[in-house]
Design a protein around this motif. Structure first.
Motif, PDB file in Angstrom:
ATOM      1  N   UNK A 107      46.514 -24.673 -43.996  1.00 31.18           N
ATOM      2  CA  UNK A 107      47.268 -26.062 -44.398  1.00 31.18           C
ATOM      3  C   UNK A 107      46.125 -26.344 -45.529  1.00 31.18           C
ATOM      4  N   UNK A 108      44.826 -26.269 -45.438  1.00 29.00           N
ATOM      5  CA  UNK A 108      43.925 -26.601 -46.527  1.00 29.00           C
ATOM      6  C   UNK A 108      44.256 -25.693 -47.657  1.00 29.00           C
ATOM      7  N   UNK A 136      35.159 -28.050 -48.595  1.00 28.86           N
ATOM      8  CA  UNK A 136      35.348 -27.802 -49.983  1.00 28.86           C
ATOM      9  C   UNK A 136      35.641 -28.927 -50.886  1.00 28.86           C
ATOM     10  N   UNK A 137      35.654 -30.207 -50.455  1.00 33.00           N
ATOM     11  CA  UNK A 137      36.177 -31.194 -51.146  1.00 33.00           C
ATOM     12  C   UNK A 137      35.041 -31.881 -52.170  1.00 33.00           C
ATOM     13  N   UNK A 176      41.932 -33.543 -40.608  1.00 36.30           N
ATOM     14  CA  UNK A 176      41.776 -32.549 -41.525  1.00 36.30           C
ATOM     15  C   UNK A 176      40.947 -32.851 -42.751  1.00 36.30           C
ATOM     16  N   UNK A 177      41.192 -34.018 -43.449  1.00 36.67           N
ATOM     17  CA  UNK A 177      40.423 -34.661 -44.526  1.00 36.67           C
ATOM     18  C   UNK A 177      39.025 -34.697 -44.388  1.00 36.67           C
ATOM     19  N   UNK A 178      38.789 -34.932 -43.141  1.00 36.89           N
ATOM     20  CA  UNK A 178      37.211 -35.036 -42.858  1.00 36.89           C
ATOM     21  C   UNK A 178      36.543 -33.817 -42.812  1.00 36.89           C
ATOM     22  N   UNK A 179      37.269 -32.695 -42.475  1.00 36.70           N
ATOM     23  CA  UNK A 179      36.764 -31.424 -42.557  1.00 36.70           C
ATOM     24  C   UNK A 179      36.769 -30.867 -43.802  1.00 36.70           C
ATOM     25  N   UNK A 180      37.876 -31.268 -44.842  1.00 36.76           N
ATOM     26  CA  UNK A 180      38.049 -30.910 -45.833  1.00 36.76           C
ATOM     27  C   UNK A 180      36.916 -31.148 -46.868  1.00 36.76           C
ATOM     28  N   UNK A 240      40.612 -20.431 -48.238  1.00 36.46           N
ATOM     29  CA  UNK A 240      41.189 -21.219 -47.113  1.00 36.46           C
ATOM     30  C   UNK A 240      42.067 -20.289 -46.470  1.00 36.46           C
ATOM     31  N   UNK A 241      43.033 -19.801 -47.132  1.00 36.90           N
ATOM     32  CA  UNK A 241      44.347 -19.073 -46.543  1.00 36.90           C
ATOM     33  C   UNK A 241      43.633 -17.790 -45.657  1.00 36.90           C
ATOM     34  N   UNK A 242      42.387 -17.312 -45.907  1.00 35.71           N
ATOM     35  CA  UNK A 242      41.910 -16.195 -45.384  1.00 35.71           C
ATOM     36  C   UNK A 242      41.822 -16.317 -43.900  1.00 35.71           C
ATOM     37  N   UNK A 243      41.520 -17.505 -43.398  1.00 35.16           N
ATOM     38  CA  UNK A 243      41.728 -17.781 -41.959  1.00 35.16           C
ATOM     39  C   UNK A 243      43.134 -18.814 -41.571  1.00 35.16           C
ATOM     40  N   UNK A 244      43.641 -18.262 -40.711  1.00 37.86           N
ATOM     41  CA  UNK A 244      44.778 -18.944 -40.084  1.00 37.86           C
ATOM     42  C   UNK A 244      44.709 -20.303 -39.920  1.00 37.86           C
TER      43      UNK A 244
END
Length: 137
Positions: A36-37, A77-78, A69-73, A28-32
């Motif tokens: 937050x994820x 990955x969730x 953000x939680x829906x996307x998560x 998740x940190x690879x993309x700006x």
């Protein structure tokens, strides 16, 4: 007792789950846009490594962006992380000594599905005096 349960947890489930959360956080940190994820994943990794004596509570500052953000998560990955909790809980619940650890695994599923807008606090912080201090702030 918490320390003993945490040590057993790390050996039988915690380290593998920690690796999963760390991998999700690095990806998740690879993309700006998804940093937050990644931060949420790193925060939960620490909780997944040493869960006994800590609890997950709703953050009083969470709002609509946490929900989006939680829906996307969940999509990204969730559900993979929640599946990891279910897979590690099954062999733990089969053994008698692993039942508390299996229960801890199942308690981690909601936060693995929706990590944004959550805080990890010590279990002692859930006492009524702490709740009054948070409400006053």
């Amino acid at each position: 007792m918490r320390t003993l349960l945490n040590i057993i947890w790390v050996i039988f489930a915690g380290f593998g789950l920690w690796l999963g959360y760390m991998l999700a956080g690095i990806i998740c940190c690879l993309l700006i846009v998804t940093i937050p994820f990644g931060v949420a994943s790193f925060r939960i990794a620490g909780y997944a490594l040493w869960p006994f004596g800590r609890e997950v509570v709703e953050s009083p500052r969470s709002g609509i962006f946490s929900l989006i953000g939680n829906v996307i998560w969940v999509i990204v990955a969730g559900w993979w992380l929640a599946l990891g909790h279910v897979i590690t809980a099954i062999p733990l619940v089969i053994s008698i000594i692993g039942i508390p650890m299996a229960w801890a695994n199942l308690k981690l599923i909601p936060v693995s599905l929706m990590p944004l807008g959550k805080q990890i606090v010590p279990s002692d912080a859930l006492l009524p005096t702490y709740r009054k201090q948070v409400a006053a702030a």
